[in-house]
Each structure stands twice: as structure tokens, then as C-alpha cells.
Design a protein around this motif. Structure first.
Motif, PDB file in Angstrom:
ATOM      1  N   PHE A   1     -40.050  27.639  72.830  1.00 27.94           N
ATOM      2  CA  PHE A   1     -39.730  29.074  72.833  1.00 27.94           C
ATOM      3  C   PHE A   1     -38.264  29.359  72.521  1.00 27.94           C
ATOM      4  O   PHE A   1     -37.916  30.497  72.204  1.00 27.94           O
ATOM      5  CB  PHE A   1     -40.093  29.692  74.181  1.00 27.94           C
ATOM      6  N   GLY A   2     -37.383  28.350  72.666  1.00 30.39           N
ATOM      7  CA  GLY A   2     -35.979  28.552  72.328  1.00 30.39           C
ATOM      8  C   GLY A   2     -35.111  29.054  73.463  1.00 30.39           C
ATOM      9  O   GLY A   2     -33.939  29.374  73.250  1.00 30.39           O
ATOM     10  N   TYR A   3     -35.660  29.139  74.680  1.00 28.20           N
ATOM     11  CA  TYR A   3     -34.887  29.586  75.839  1.00 28.20           C
ATOM     12  C   TYR A   3     -34.495  28.401  76.710  1.00 28.20           C
ATOM     13  O   TYR A   3     -35.264  27.441  76.845  1.00 28.20           O
ATOM     14  CB  TYR A   3     -35.705  30.552  76.701  1.00 28.20           C
ATOM     15  N   GLU A   4     -33.338  28.482  77.345  1.00 28.80           N
ATOM     16  CA  GLU A   4     -32.961  27.488  78.347  1.00 28.80           C
ATOM     17  C   GLU A   4     -33.614  27.854  79.673  1.00 28.80           C
ATOM     18  O   GLU A   4     -33.723  29.032  80.034  1.00 28.80           O
ATOM     19  CB  GLU A   4     -31.445  27.439  78.511  1.00 28.80           C
TER      20      GLU A   4
ATOM     21  N   ASN B   1     -45.091  33.487  89.242  1.00 26.46           N
ATOM     22  CA  ASN B   1     -45.670  33.965  90.493  1.00 26.46           C
ATOM     23  C   ASN B   1     -46.545  35.183  90.223  1.00 26.46           C
ATOM     24  O   ASN B   1     -46.711  35.597  89.073  1.00 26.46           O
ATOM     25  CB  ASN B   1     -44.586  34.253  91.528  1.00 26.46           C
ATOM     26  N   GLU B   2     -47.072  35.775  91.291  1.00 25.75           N
ATOM     27  CA  GLU B   2     -48.021  36.867  91.093  1.00 25.75           C
ATOM     28  C   GLU B   2     -47.340  38.160  90.626  1.00 25.75           C
ATOM     29  O   GLU B   2     -48.024  39.105  90.246  1.00 25.75           O
ATOM     30  CB  GLU B   2     -48.808  37.129  92.382  1.00 25.75           C
ATOM     31  N   ALA B   3     -46.019  38.172  90.616  1.00 25.33           N
ATOM     32  CA  ALA B   3     -45.302  39.309  90.049  1.00 25.33           C
ATOM     33  C   ALA B   3     -45.018  39.117  88.570  1.00 25.33           C
ATOM     34  O   ALA B   3     -44.438  39.997  87.926  1.00 25.33           O
ATOM     35  CB  ALA B   3     -43.988  39.534  90.797  1.00 25.33           C
ATOM     36  N   GLY B   4     -45.426  37.956  88.011  1.00 24.27           N
ATOM     37  CA  GLY B   4     -45.197  37.672  86.605  1.00 24.27           C
ATOM     38  C   GLY B   4     -43.834  37.063  86.331  1.00 24.27           C
ATOM     39  O   GLY B   4     -43.463  36.862  85.167  1.00 24.27           O
ATOM     40  N   THR B   5     -43.095  36.709  87.367  1.00 20.69           N
ATOM     41  CA  THR B   5     -41.755  36.142  87.215  1.00 20.69           C
ATOM     42  C   THR B   5     -41.853  34.639  86.979  1.00 20.69           C
ATOM     43  O   THR B   5     -42.592  33.932  87.678  1.00 20.69           O
ATOM     44  CB  THR B   5     -40.910  36.419  88.468  1.00 20.69           C
ATOM     45  N   ILE B   6     -41.085  34.151  86.009  1.00 21.08           N
ATOM     46  CA  ILE B   6     -41.086  32.714  85.693  1.00 21.08           C
ATOM     47  C   ILE B   6     -40.321  31.972  86.768  1.00 21.08           C
ATOM     48  O   ILE B   6     -39.167  32.297  87.072  1.00 21.08           O
ATOM     49  CB  ILE B   6     -40.443  32.468  84.314  1.00 21.08           C
ATOM     50  N   VAL B   7     -40.960  30.944  87.355  1.00 26.61           N
ATOM     51  CA  VAL B   7     -40.301  30.134  88.390  1.00 26.61           C
ATOM     52  C   VAL B   7     -40.054  28.712  87.925  1.00 26.61           C
ATOM     53  O   VAL B   7     -39.275  27.982  88.538  1.00 26.61           O
ATOM     54  CB  VAL B   7     -41.131  30.134  89.690  1.00 26.61           C
ATOM     55  N   SER B   8     -40.716  28.296  86.843  1.00 29.10           N
ATOM     56  CA  SER B   8     -40.486  26.953  86.308  1.00 29.10           C
ATOM     57  C   SER B   8     -40.742  26.981  84.805  1.00 29.10           C
ATOM     58  O   SER B   8     -41.673  27.635  84.333  1.00 29.10           O
ATOM     59  CB  SER B   8     -41.420  25.932  86.977  1.00 29.10           C
ATOM     60  N   PHE B   9     -39.898  26.227  84.060  1.00 32.08           N
ATOM     61  CA  PHE B   9     -39.935  26.252  82.593  1.00 32.08           C
ATOM     62  C   PHE B   9     -39.598  24.839  82.118  1.00 32.08           C
ATOM     63  O   PHE B   9     -38.465  24.370  82.282  1.00 32.08           O
ATOM     64  CB  PHE B   9     -38.901  27.259  82.073  1.00 32.08           C
ATOM     65  N   SER B  10     -40.599  24.140  81.546  1.00 32.86           N
ATOM     66  CA  SER B  10     -40.416  22.728  81.208  1.00 32.86           C
ATOM     67  C   SER B  10     -39.520  22.541  79.988  1.00 32.86           C
ATOM     68  O   SER B  10     -39.227  23.493  79.254  1.00 32.86           O
ATOM     69  CB  SER B  10     -41.769  22.069  80.962  1.00 32.86           C
ATOM     70  N   LYS B  11     -39.097  21.287  79.764  1.00 30.51           N
ATOM     71  CA  LYS B  11     -38.275  20.952  78.598  1.00 30.51           C
ATOM     72  C   LYS B  11     -39.007  21.282  77.302  1.00 30.51           C
ATOM     73  O   LYS B  11     -38.419  21.784  76.344  1.00 30.51           O
ATOM     74  CB  LYS B  11     -37.905  19.473  78.625  1.00 30.51           C
ATOM     75  N   ALA B  12     -40.312  20.946  77.257  1.00 31.48           N
ATOM     76  CA  ALA B  12     -41.090  21.254  76.054  1.00 31.48           C
ATOM     77  C   ALA B  12     -41.162  22.756  75.821  1.00 31.48           C
ATOM     78  O   ALA B  12     -41.149  23.225  74.677  1.00 31.48           O
ATOM     79  CB  ALA B  12     -42.502  20.664  76.172  1.00 31.48           C
ATOM     80  N   ALA B  13     -41.216  23.534  76.911  1.00 26.06           N
ATOM     81  CA  ALA B  13     -41.223  24.994  76.770  1.00 26.06           C
ATOM     82  C   ALA B  13     -39.887  25.484  76.232  1.00 26.06           C
ATOM     83  O   ALA B  13     -39.836  26.422  75.419  1.00 26.06           O
ATOM     84  CB  ALA B  13     -41.530  25.648  78.117  1.00 26.06           C
ATOM     85  N   GLU B  14     -38.795  24.864  76.677  1.00 25.95           N
ATOM     86  CA  GLU B  14     -37.480  25.231  76.153  1.00 25.95           C
ATOM     87  C   GLU B  14     -37.429  25.022  74.639  1.00 25.95           C
ATOM     88  O   GLU B  14     -36.948  25.869  73.887  1.00 25.95           O
ATOM     89  CB  GLU B  14     -36.389  24.391  76.829  1.00 25.95           C
ATOM     90  N   LYS B  15     -37.936  23.864  74.220  1.00 23.02           N
ATOM     91  CA  LYS B  15     -37.908  23.545  72.796  1.00 23.02           C
ATOM     92  C   LYS B  15     -38.831  24.471  72.006  1.00 23.02           C
ATOM     93  O   LYS B  15     -38.505  24.893  70.890  1.00 23.02           O
ATOM     94  CB  LYS B  15     -38.333  22.086  72.589  1.00 23.02           C
TER      95      LYS B  15
END
Length: 639
Positions: free
Chosen positions: A171-174, A155-169
Motif C-alpha cells: 500500500f505504500g504506507y509506513e 478494531n470494531e471502530a475500523g481503526t488500524i491496529v496492526s500493519f505488516s511489512k508486506a502491507a507497507e510494501k
């Protein structure tokens, strides 16, 4: 708990309510569901007229489906006086209608005459919209889970609101643990500290630096490692708020491929350069060696003879050096034959043990019996010896040297990483040591000719270069892995062939004793005047009659004018538009019995795209004895 008081209502009051709210969706029925009143609003909503339904069971007419059993609904109504819930019903034409219904219990005359006043609100459009939204959301989640590129929404505050499966793999975060945190977490300094300022400036000014454009940046994984990535950012505005979607592509593999391709192109260019230098140097050595031999014949002074022999030894060393350069440039002449690589390497083991010394333990492992490849056994032995000597230098206090031979398959993924590699089955010879290892800079330059990490005066820097050239010329591939303090592994890949029984007599032949010096006529074709002069002097000293030519056209004229010429001795690469093999073919058109001996400073005809269908090859530099022996063999029909 005291039961709530259920209010009484008169028939006149009901009439007044219906008159006032006739356009609303109102039904009056008793506790058994028998309909007594049916508004015009219900006629429009359900398609039934009052005449159609009065006296019938409302639940049967509308095929009502409750969120709980009807008995529980009625019990709640009696206990509380009201009930509210969502009900699924049917229109007269059979289509589904979703309503939110509120029931009120009242007395009609006496306490036992309980009736139910029902008001319903059609929420079908909302329910359909919710179902459609759920389907779309499920579809989107499915895409997010399967799309190969990572996707991060903030969002416009820089907060993550969605994180795909490929992103999990990547970056290493759930997703469940990173959503709600600032996207700065995925950035290394200094971009981490500046990110929120970038967003605020964009929202205030509309000034774009990356949104809508994309760029290559550095990502930060959970484990602290960084990697190159391509970032493309899109923007959406909903309810006055900005949402930013970042698509991330890992460029690690692409950068590695590009680096491998640049390295392969650099090595190819250096190989061509060193091959050309070696060719010219071989011509010079041919002149030097020839003149020294002729001087040696006429000298009787031992002091001068000693000087000549020292010079001849230096010339021999120069020939070995050019041989290593030709090996790197893939210009050496290989005598490749089908061989069992496991047996070959095992047979070299004693030689390698002597080379590395007693302080280093040598272990050889062969995964299976029939590991067949077409290879020049001598060059393979030289390659392994070079690797063993390098390992010994890396283990001055002793260690372990492992040689493992196995069969591997290099697939399309591997070939994408190493563009010069062809798909297929290979015999892998892995040579690993427990030595000091190499820095990243040294590893990248290890195969370059004359590059060495040894102190001055120790080694030429051509050992690994020769291994590289041998592998590539054999149709294979070589890799080097090394880390400081963790040793080095060189992996040599040779194209595998189907297992076959080797002919034990293959390559063996009885020693050939040259015949006596002859008086035959020989045509020497050589564009380098100094080399030609030495060759002619050598042959004439042996009693041969020699005719000279500097190019193909002069040579054809000489053959036409001198039908007594028995042998053509020609360089392969010559100026004037006619190569040595073309000259030989043209000469044999009218002299089929003509013997041909080729020579080349490249030691490999394929350098100039030449394939020698017929004729023998003598590599420069050569001695007078080698020249006379080869000519004699050809003239005596022994080759």
C-alpha cells in the motif's frame, strides 16, 4: 531535605506481627542482611526452614539479584524508610523465583539498631506469562514481517491496529504512520464511504457479506493508484471487543497472466483460422494462375493480353496476402540458418533508412559481437521493415527510430507472466520510436490480422501480424509497449544459440539450368479436382505423360500398375486417411528410386503434424515455370 523518621518497634511487637502474618512471606534481617526471623510462608516459597537460615545472610542464601546495586538499595531505604522493587531469587533446588519485595526500616531498641522488615510477593507465574507473551509476540511479529501476503488488523471502530511489512510494501504506507487511522484510507470510492456502515450493521445484526468468505476487491495505494486484490477477513472477540484481521493478496500479476493467456489463446485460434483460410485461398489462386497462364499462351490480341496480365498481377498480390496470413498463422516455410543477428540487422540499415525517409533518425546499437540465433534472414528483414514502416506512420513530422540488439535471459518469473514463453537465453531486437503511440485498446489488438489504426485504404493491417507469426514460428516471442504521446517499443525475442563461425558459402549454389522438356511419366495426386486439372494441363503441355489420382489409395494402385512412373507430385493434406508424406513412404517401399515433390497450400508441413524426411516442397500458388523447373531438377538429380 529532612530525613524521614524511622519508627521504633519492640521485640514483642515483632512477635505479634509474625504470629499474625506467619503464612505470609516475611523476613527480618539487619542492614548487613543477617536473618533473625523467617516465616512459614518463606519456608514454602524458598524451601528453606527457619533453622536452616537463621543467622545467615539472606542475600547469599537466596542469591538475590537486584534491579540496582545493593548499596543504592540500602541508601534509598535509610533515606525514605521504605524500598520496593522486583528481585530475582533462587529456590533451594536452584530454580528461579521472581518476587516483588517491600522493605521497611525500623529501630529495634535504639536509634542505631536498624532492622529491615521484608515482605515479598511471588510473581513468578506472572513473569513467566509475560516472558511467554513476549516470545509469542516476537514470533508473531516475525511472521508478520516475513509472510508474503499483506495483513491488516482493525478494531470494531475500523481503526488500524496492526500493519505488516508486506502491507507497507503493497500500500505504500509506513506502519507507524497508518496505525491509528481508519482502514477506509486503503479503499477507493464508493467502498470507502460505506465501510463503517458495513461494520456497524454487522455488529448489530451479525449479517455477513465478506467476513469468513473473502472476495476480490480493489485496493488504493498511497500514490492514488488502484489494484485488484483478494481479501479474506477473519474475526476474533477479546474482552467483548471485536478484532478483524484482513489478509490481502495482490492479484495484479495473476490478472496480467490471465490476460496474457487469454490473448495467446485468442491469437492461436485466429492463427489456425487464418492459416486454414490461406490454405484454401492458395488452392483457388493455383487454379486462377494456371488458367491465366494457359489463356495467355493462346492470345495474340494485345488488349486481351493486357487484361490477362492485370489479372495475373492481382493474383500475385493475392499470393502475397496469403503469405502474410500464413506468416501470422505460423504456417510460412522458414529457411532458418545460424546467423549473427547484429550483423544481419546492421546490413539491413540502409534499406530501413530508405524506407523511413530523411526526417527520421535511425540509430542501431549492438551490445556485443556474437549474438547468434537460428533465423530466416529474409523473414527477419521483412519483420524489421514492417516495424520501420509502422514507426514512420507514427512519426509524420519526423522523430527517432532506435534498434537495439542484445542478449537477455528470460527467467521463471517472466515465464509466469507470459505462459507461452520458454525459459532460456534470447537475442532481443528492440525497435523503439518517438511517435504518437497507441491507446490501450489498440495495443491489445495490435497483433490481430487486419486490425489497423491507419485511415481507410492505407495498409492491410497484417504488418504486426506477420511479425507476431514470424517470432512465434522461430521459437521466440514478441512484446509491444506503447503509450499515447510517448511512442512505441516492439521487442522481438529470438532463441539464442552458441556462437559459431558462419560458413560464408552456406546457402550459395550455382544456378541450375533446367534440362529440356522430357517425356517422363509423372503421377499427380491432388484431391481438389480444379487444381488437379490445371496441373495436368501444364505438365502435358510440356510433353510429360501424366497419370492422375485423387487420394492416397488410388495413387498406390497407379504406382503398382505403372512401374514406369518416375516422379510423384502430391499434395500433403488430403482426405481418405493418408497424407502425402505417408503416401511417399509407402510408394518407396517398392519403388526406392521414385522422385517425390510435395505441395501444400499451408506452405508449412508441420501444420498437420507432418515432418517431411525426404522430398522437396513447392508452395501453392505456383507458376507453370516454377513447377516445371522443380520437376526438371528432381528428374535430373539436381536436388
Amino acid at each position: 531535605m529532612a530525613e524521614p523518621e524511622i519508627r521504633a518497634i519492640s521485640q514483642q511487637s515483632l512477635d505479634e506481627i509474625f504470629a499474625l502474618l506467619d503464612d505470609a512471606n516475611i523476613v527480618v534481617h539487619n542492614v548487613e542482611g543477617q536473618i533473625s526471623r523467617w516465616s512459614r510462608g518463606c519456608e514454602r516459597l524458598y524451601g528453606w526452614t527457619a533453622e536452616d537460615v537463621i543467622g545467615r545472610n539472606v542475600h547469599e542464601v537466596l542469591q538475590s539479584e537486584f534491579p540496582q546495586p545493593l548499596d543504592e538499595v540500602m541508601a534509598s531505604l535509610r533515606q525514605n524508610g521504605t524500598w520496593k522493587g522486583e528481585i530475582t531469587q533462587r529456590h533451594r533446588d536452584g530454580r528461579v523465583i521472581y518476587v516483588v519485595s517491600r522493605w521497611v526500616a525500623v529501630h529495634d531498641g535504639g536509634p542505631d539498631d536498624l532492622i529491615v522488615l521484608t515482605k515479598s510477593t511471588d510473581v513468578s507465574s506472572l513473569r513467566y506469562a509475560q516472558d511467554d507473551l513476549a516470545i509469542r509476540q516476537s514470533h508473531l511479529l516475525s511472521i508478520l514481517d516475513t509472510v508474503p501476503e499483506a495483513m491488516v488488523v482493525i478494531n470494531e471502530a475500523g481503526t488500524i491496529v496492526s500493519f505488516s511489512k508486506a502491507a507497507e510494501k503493497l500500500f505504500g504506507y509506513e506502519s507507524t504512520k497508518i496505525c491509528g487511522r481508519n482502514v477506509r484510507l486503503l479503499m477507493p470510492p464508493p467502498h470507502r464511504d460505506r465501510h463503517d456502515r458495513y461494520i456497524r450493521r454487522y455488529l448489530a445484526t451479525g449479517e455477513r457479506h465478506i467476513i469468513g468468505f473473502g472476495r476480490v476487491v480493489t485496493g488504493l495505494r498511497k500514490d492514488g493508484s488502484t489494484f485488484p486484490m483478494e481479501l479474506a477477513i477473519g474475526e476474533a472477540v477479546a474482552n467483548g471487543s471485536h478484532i478483524f484481521t484482513g489478509f490481502v493478496r495482490d492479484l495484479t500479476s495473476r490478472h496480467r497472466m490471465e490476460e496474457e493467456l487469454r490473448q495467446a489463446q485468442k491469437m492461436e485460434a485466429v492463427g489456425q483460422l487464418t492459416g486454414g483460410i490461406a490454405h484454401d485461398f492458395n488452392n483457388l489462386l493455383t487454379v486462377i494462375v494456371g488458367n491465366l497462364e494457359m489463356i495467355e499462351r493462346d492470345l495474340t490480341d494485345e488488349r486481351l493480353l493486357s487484361l490477362v496480365r492485370d489479372a495475373q498481377g492481382a493474383a500475385d498480390d493475392g499470393a502475397k496476402l496469403t503469405g502474410q496470413l500464413l506468416a501470422f498463422g505460423r504456417r510460412q516455410a522458414l529457411h532458418a540458418r545460424p546467423a549473427n543477428i547484429g550483423e544481419l540487422v546492421t546490413s539491413f540499415a540502409d534499406l530501413l533508412r530508405r524506407a523511413i525517409g530523411e526526417a527520421i533518425q535511425l540509430d542501431t546499437s549492438v551490445s556485443e559481437s556474437a549474438l547468434m540465433a537460428t533465423v530466416d534472414a529474409t523473414q527477419l528483414q521483412n519483420a524489421l521493415l514492417n516495424l520501420a514502416l509502422n514507426a514512420r506512420h507514427a512519426m509524420p513530422r519526423g522523430g527517432r527510430l532506435n534498434i537495439d540488439i542484445s542478449r537477455v535471459y528470460l527467467d521463471a518469473d517472466y515465464a509466469r507472466m507470459y505462459p507461452q514463453v520458454r525459459l532460456g537465453h534470447y537475442i532481443l531486437i528492440s525497435v523503439s520510436d518517438t511517435g504518437t503511440g497507441m491507446s490501450e485498446e489498440a495495443r491489445l489488438r495490435a497483433f490481430e490480422p487486419f486490425f489497423t489504426t491507419k485511415e481507410a485504404g492505407v495498409g492491410t493491417g497484417l504488418g504486426l501480424s506477420m511479425v507476431y507469426g514470424f517470432a512465434r514460428q522461430s521459437g521466440g516471442h514478441v512484446q509491444l509497449y506503447s503509450e499515447l504521446g510517448h511512442g512505441t517499443t516492439v521487442r522481438l525475442f529470438l532463441p539464442a544459440i552458441d556462437a559459431c563461425r558462419l560458413d560464408g558459402n552456406e546457402g550459395s549454389s550455382a544456378a541450375v539450368v533446367p534440362g529440356p522438356p522430357g517425356r517422363e511419366r509423372i503421377l499427380v495426386v491432388e484431391d481438389d479436382a480444379r487444381v488437379r486439372k490445371v496441373v495436368v494441363a501444364r505438365l502435358e503441355a510440356e510433353g510429360y505423360v501424366v497419370i492422375q489420382a485423387a487420394n492416397g489409395a488410388d495413387a498406390l494402385a497407379a504406382i503398382s500398375a505403372h512401374p514406369e512412373i518416375r516422379l510423384l507430385f502430391t499434395d500433403i493434406v488430403m482426405p481418405g486417411g493418408m497424407f502425402g508424406d505417408e503416401l511417399a513412404r509407402a510408394a518407396r517401399m517398392f519403388r526406392p528410386d521414385l522422385r517425390v515433390l510435395f505441395t501444400s497450400g499451408y506452405a508449412e508441413p508441420r501444420l498437420a503434424g507432418r515432418e517431411l524426411a525426404e522430398g522437396s516442397l513447392l508452395k501453392k500458388p505456383y507458376t507453370a515455370q516454377e513447377l516445371i523447373r522443380r520437376i526438371r531438377r528432381l528428374l535430373d538429380n539436381l536436388d
